[in-house]
Enzyme design. Structure first.
Site, PDB file in Angstrom:
ATOM      1  NE  ARG A  46      -1.723  -1.173   3.873  1.00  0.00           N
ATOM      2  CZ  ARG A  46      -2.538  -1.502   4.868  1.00  0.00           C
ATOM      3  NH1 ARG A  46      -2.899  -0.602   5.770  1.00  0.00           N
ATOM      4  NH2 ARG A  46      -2.985  -2.741   4.968  1.00  0.00           N
ATOM      5  CG  LEU A  73      -3.713  -3.769  -3.932  1.00  0.00           C
ATOM      6  CD1 LEU A  73      -3.367  -5.051  -3.194  1.00  0.00           C
ATOM      7  CD2 LEU A  73      -3.453  -3.913  -5.428  1.00  0.00           C
ATOM      8  CG  HIS A 138       0.515 -11.186  16.332  1.00  0.00           C
ATOM      9  ND1 HIS A 138       0.975 -10.898  15.065  1.00  0.00           N
ATOM     10  CD2 HIS A 138      -0.252 -10.132  16.711  1.00  0.00           C
ATOM     11  CE1 HIS A 138       0.532  -9.712  14.693  1.00  0.00           C
ATOM     12  NE2 HIS A 138      -0.233  -9.231  15.674  1.00  0.00           N
ATOM     13  CG  ASP A 168       5.591 -14.862  13.111  1.00  0.00           C
ATOM     14  OD1 ASP A 168       4.456 -15.359  13.109  1.00  0.00           O
ATOM     15  OD2 ASP A 168       5.830 -13.710  13.527  1.00  0.00           O
TER      16      ASP A 168
END
Length: 384
Positions: A46, A73, A138, A168
């Site tokens: 973005r 977008l 998370h 992660d």
């Protein structure tokens, strides 16, 4: 001026084209692995960036190796530009919540309609399905419900977590790359792409395969600090040194265990009593500094290593000799991994700021109406 021509990679993935819809954490890490290994990536984000990441962006090594293109977008022309990029790509990587790319008009059906051979790789925490698929989370949450976090650490009272490395990047980005490459191999045989659903809960559970085996065999119990590999035995443990630093001890096999005792001066007879042996080793290691112990065990089979902070790890003789870390554009950082005998991977571009390469990267990928995209507000160029 940086060149954005395609095919400049030096690793085994040279020539592979990947569109990255920018996310945070494991998605960018997966994209970095691919870029490190020579693939051509174009990072779509973005205008102005956004999201959780390292600031300033010039220090965010998870954006290295590929150009940044800023597209809005929500603008139909920007979506059309991404679909044009997809038409010439081998894979797409995205890490948004389930359903987001579909709402944007960039979901799997939209992209595979433009390119039936495309591998559409999706990175999420909970996965694309299941009761929690659309909820926030998370790393710490994902490793919590897989039975993995419960056993971490040596503290019987509470578990300890290894930052966000296990979920992660261990169960997340690593498995995304494995899935993407596996699907690419299959696509070259079948001529058909597919969707890769890489969920951190799936990958983390798979990483814990050995622990599941140990529980099934009865050689382990779900109690922290009570098992072979979690500090439950004195010859696989962390010990403090005289200067308040620490060393790791991992002398599991009998001959390595014997070398540990010889070099620390601990009585081998204590090996029959784990509590007494642990106390004796703790006292021995507190008798010298970390550096002194590192010198004593250097090059031996005692399986003892100093626990080093990052800035010291860079200078360790073994790490330095292998070039595990490199200095690139003034920043010390991990080198590409793994290594290859013929197609050596080397670093190319450094970290990218949001939109710094919009025009040049889109043109290099064959997008012909860049001026119109910028004029309409669908694409943005960063201020230089």
């Amino acid at each position: 001026m940086t060149s954005h021509a395609l095919g400049q990679g030096t690793g085994p993935l040279k020539g592979l084209r990947v569109v990255e819809l920018a996310g945070i954490g494991p998605g960018p890490h997966a994209a970095t692995i691919l870029a490190d290994l020579g693939a051509d990536l174009i990072r779509i984000e973005r205008p102005g960036g956004g999201g959780f990441g390292v600031e300033p962006r010039g220090s965010d090594l998870l954006t290295r190796g590929r150009p940044s293109v800023a597209l809005d977008l929500k603008h139909p022309a920007a979506v059309a530009a991404v679909l044009e990029l997809v038409a010439g790509a081998d894979a797409l990587v995205e890490g948004m919540r389930p359903g987001v790319t579909e709402r944007l008009g960039l979901g799997p059906d939209d992209c595979l309609a433009r390119n039936p051979r495309l591998v559409y790789a999706r990175m999420t925490g909970w996965g694309q399905s299941g009761p929690w698929a659309r909820t926030a989370g998370h790393d710490l949450n994902y490793i919590s419900i897989t039975g993995t976090l419960h056993g971490l650490g040596q503290d019987p009272e509470r578990p300890h977590f290894p930052q966000n490395l296990l979920g992660d990047f261990g169960g997340g980005s690593t498995y995304l790359v494995i899935g993407l490459l596996a699907a690419l191999v299959e696509a070259r045989a079948s001529g058909r792409g597919q969707v890769v659903d890489a969920a951190i809960v799936d990958g983390t559970a798979h990483l814990n395969l050995m622990w599941a085996s140990m529980l099934a065999s009865g050689v382990a119990k779900e109690q922290r600090g009570a098992n072979v590999l979690d500090g439950g035995i004195p010859n696989y443990r962390i010990y403090a040194t005289a200067d308040g630093e620490h060393v790791s001890v991992a002398a599991l096999e009998p001959r390595f265990h014997a070398e540990l005792l010889r070099l620390t001066g601990v009585d081998p007879a204590l090996a029959e009593d784990p509590d007494a042996l642990g106390t004796a080793l703790a006292e021995a290691f507190k008798g010298k500094t970390r550096a002194e112990w590192a010198e004593i065990f250097d090059g031996t089979d005692g399986c003892v290593a100093p626990i080093l902070p990052f800035r010291e790890a860079v200078r360790h003789p073994h790490i330095a000799a292998r070039g595990v870390f490199v200095e690139h554009e003034g920043r010390v950082q991990p080198a590409p991994a793994p290594r290859f005998s013929r197609t050596e991977a080397t670093l190319s571009k450094g970290p990218s700021a949001p939109g710094q390469d919009t025009r040049a990267a889109l043109e290099a990928w064959g997008i012909g109406n860049v001026d119109e995209l910028i004029a309409s507000g669908a694409a943005h160029e960063a201020n230089r």
